[in-house]
Design an enzyme around this catalytic site. Structure first.
Site, PDB file in Angstrom:
ATOM      1  N   ARG A   1       6.553 -13.144  11.527  1.00  0.00           N
ATOM      2  CA  ARG A   1       7.969 -13.924  12.016  1.00  0.00           C
ATOM      3  C   ARG A   1       7.788 -14.963  12.940  1.00  0.00           C
ATOM      4  O   ARG A   1       8.751 -15.805  12.781  1.00  0.00           O
ATOM      5  CB  ARG A   1       8.639 -12.597  12.811  1.00  0.00           C
ATOM      6  CG  ARG A   1       8.902 -11.557  12.141  1.00  0.00           C
ATOM      7  CD  ARG A   1       9.343 -10.120  12.602  1.00  0.00           C
ATOM      8  NE  ARG A   1       8.117  -9.635  13.023  1.00  0.00           N
ATOM      9  CZ  ARG A   1       7.863  -8.318  13.561  1.00  0.00           C
ATOM     10  NH1 ARG A   1       9.092  -8.027  14.341  1.00  0.00           N
ATOM     11  NH2 ARG A   1       6.696  -7.869  13.902  1.00  0.00           N
TER      12      ARG A   1
ATOM     13  N   THR B   1      -4.870   6.375  -9.274  1.00  0.00           N
ATOM     14  CA  THR B   1      -3.607   5.719  -9.227  1.00  0.00           C
ATOM     15  C   THR B   1      -3.775   4.350  -8.415  1.00  0.00           C
ATOM     16  O   THR B   1      -3.288   3.276  -8.641  1.00  0.00           O
ATOM     17  CB  THR B   1      -2.632   6.535  -8.390  1.00  0.00           C
ATOM     18  OG1 THR B   1      -2.399   7.711  -9.155  1.00  0.00           O
ATOM     19  CG2 THR B   1      -1.186   5.828  -8.128  1.00  0.00           C
TER      20      THR B   1
ATOM     21  N   GLY C   1      -0.641  -9.328  14.227  1.00  0.00           N
ATOM     22  CA  GLY C   1      -0.089  -8.987  15.307  1.00  0.00           C
ATOM     23  C   GLY C   1      -0.026  -9.990  16.296  1.00  0.00           C
ATOM     24  O   GLY C   1       0.520  -9.942  17.358  1.00  0.00           O
TER      25      GLY C   1
ATOM     26  N   LYS D   1      -1.025  -1.847   1.149  1.00  0.00           N
ATOM     27  CA  LYS D   1      -1.758  -0.730   1.851  1.00  0.00           C
ATOM     28  C   LYS D   1      -1.795   0.479   0.796  1.00  0.00           C
ATOM     29  O   LYS D   1      -1.131   1.493   1.206  1.00  0.00           O
ATOM     30  CB  LYS D   1      -0.853  -0.340   3.146  1.00  0.00           C
ATOM     31  CG  LYS D   1      -0.797  -1.622   4.031  1.00  0.00           C
ATOM     32  CD  LYS D   1      -0.022  -1.216   5.440  1.00  0.00           C
ATOM     33  CE  LYS D   1       0.076  -2.516   6.248  1.00  0.00           C
ATOM     34  NZ  LYS D   1       0.953  -3.293   5.644  1.00  0.00           N
TER      35      LYS D   1
ATOM     36  N   ASP E   1      -3.666   6.143  -2.275  1.00  0.00           N
ATOM     37  CA  ASP E   1      -3.382   7.240  -3.329  1.00  0.00           C
ATOM     38  C   ASP E   1      -4.665   7.713  -3.744  1.00  0.00           C
ATOM     39  O   ASP E   1      -5.835   7.196  -3.223  1.00  0.00           O
ATOM     40  CB  ASP E   1      -2.279   6.792  -4.457  1.00  0.00           C
ATOM     41  CG  ASP E   1      -1.521   7.742  -4.895  1.00  0.00           C
ATOM     42  OD1 ASP E   1      -2.191   8.810  -5.117  1.00  0.00           O
ATOM     43  OD2 ASP E   1      -0.469   7.535  -5.080  1.00  0.00           O
TER      44      ASP E   1
HETATM   45  O1  NUP Z   1      -1.736  -3.330  11.215  1.00  0.00           O
HETATM   46  C1  NUP Z   1      -1.203  -3.960  10.574  1.00  0.00           C
HETATM   47  N1  NUP Z   1      -0.277  -4.694  11.147  1.00  0.00           N
HETATM   48  C2  NUP Z   1       0.669  -5.528  10.659  1.00  0.00           C
HETATM   49  O2  NUP Z   1       1.516  -6.364  11.122  1.00  0.00           O
HETATM   50  C3  NUP Z   1      -1.200  -4.265   9.133  1.00  0.00           C
HETATM   51  C4  NUP Z   1      -0.384  -5.304   8.424  1.00  0.00           C
HETATM   52  N2  NUP Z   1      -0.735  -5.304   7.177  1.00  0.00           N
HETATM   53  N3  NUP Z   1       0.521  -5.771   9.128  1.00  0.00           N
HETATM   54  C5  NUP Z   1       1.492  -6.850   8.490  1.00  0.00           C
HETATM   55  O3  NUP Z   1       1.238  -8.057   8.981  1.00  0.00           O
HETATM   56  C6  NUP Z   1       2.779  -6.204   8.622  1.00  0.00           C
HETATM   57  O4  NUP Z   1       3.319  -5.742   7.709  1.00  0.00           O
HETATM   58  C7  NUP Z   1       3.265  -7.867   8.393  1.00  0.00           C
HETATM   59  O5  NUP Z   1       3.595  -8.295   7.063  1.00  0.00           O
HETATM   60  C8  NUP Z   1       2.278  -8.666   9.018  1.00  0.00           C
HETATM   61  C9  NUP Z   1       2.606  -8.981  10.623  1.00  0.00           C
HETATM   62  O6  NUP Z   1       3.733  -9.769  10.555  1.00  0.00           O
HETATM   63  P1  NUP Z   1       4.643 -10.257  12.111  1.00  0.00           P
HETATM   64  O7  NUP Z   1       4.435  -9.119  13.128  1.00  0.00           O
HETATM   65  O8  NUP Z   1       3.658 -11.467  12.380  1.00  0.00           O
HETATM   66  O9  NUP Z   1       5.757 -10.799  11.824  1.00  0.00           O
END
Ligand code: NUP
Length: 214
Positions: free
Chosen positions: A191, A67, A169, A60, A63
């Site tokens: 997860r 950078t 999500g 994400k 900057d």
């Molecule tokens: O808006 C976002 N929501 C999100 O959960 C943007 C993301 N990059 N993530 C990433 O997606 C979060 O950092 C994690 O790595 C993954 C979701 O993981 P989980 O909620 O299914 O465990």
């Protein structure tokens, strides 16, 4: 077919390799970010490349353009095929990541709206829509948009057309794969797979739920 992207956020190399190995036959890409890389170092990227899947760096990046460019160069030198950056720093910052990604034959995705409840605080009231337009302006490959709010992702789809949407999500954050899979190019699941007692079976289940893009 909508891709299934594993968010590999365990914080040990042993867990990460075990889970990636079990899930690999059922997934289309692996996404890693700060949790695993801060714990195990950037070198974990090269090890994960051995599974032969695209590898996305979820830093994400947010900057100034110079950078962002330096960060993106490190990401692609480490072996990643895609990078996630933020859009709110502005189109010049996004463009810096896009340029490095494309110079390396990779892809750049821009976070348009985040999936957690707080993601509704700042990304709505026009910001997500503006960021989606930055994706078009900069030639980025797509956006990150919430599986937890399919109605918002539908609006963003209208702006970005055929560019890709990767959608986190699903699972632990409550997003329903049936409600989002037809709308997006990839669902991101963390997860619900890596905390499962049987990550291979969990990945296979999400692979069967991801449906077709409509
Ligand atoms: O808006 C976002 N929501 C999100 O959960 C943007 C993301 N990059 N993530 C990433 O997606 C979060 O950092 C994690 O790595 C993954 C979701 O993981 P989980 O909620 O299914 O465990």
């Amino acid at each position: 077919m909508t891709d299934l992207i594993l968010a590999l956020d365990p914080t040990t190399r042993t867990d990460a390799m075990r889970i990636a190995s079990a899930a690999a036959p059922h997934i289309d890409a692996i996404k890693i970010g700060y949790p695993l890389i801060l714990a195990e170092g950037l070198g974990i990227a090269k090890e994960l490349k051995a599974f032969g899947l695209p590898l996305i760096a979820d830093f994400k990046v947010a900057d100034i353009p110079n950078t962002n460019q330096l960060i993106a160069q490190q990401v692609f030198e480490a072996g990643f095929s895609g990078i996630i950056c933020h859009g709110f720093p502005g189109s010049d910052s996004v463009k810096a990541c896009v340029n490095v990604a494309h110079d390396n034959g990779g892809e750049c995705y821009v976070v348009a709206e985040m999936s957690h409840p707080g993601g509704a605080e700042f990304f709505q009231s026009g910001t997500a829509e503006r960021i989606a337009r930055v994706v078009i302006e900069t030639g980025a490959d797509g956006i990150i948009a919430p599986a937890t709010r399919p109605e918002r992702t539908r609006i963003l789809r209208e702006i970005i057309g055929t560019r890709k949407i990767l959608s986190p999500g699903v699972g632990a954050q409550g997003g329903d794969p049936d409600a989002i899979a037809g709308l997006v190019d990839g669902i991101i699941v963390g997860r619900a797979i890596y905390e499962s007692n049987d990550p291979g079976a969990a990945a296979a289940r999400y692979a069967s739920l991801r449906g077709k893009r409509t």
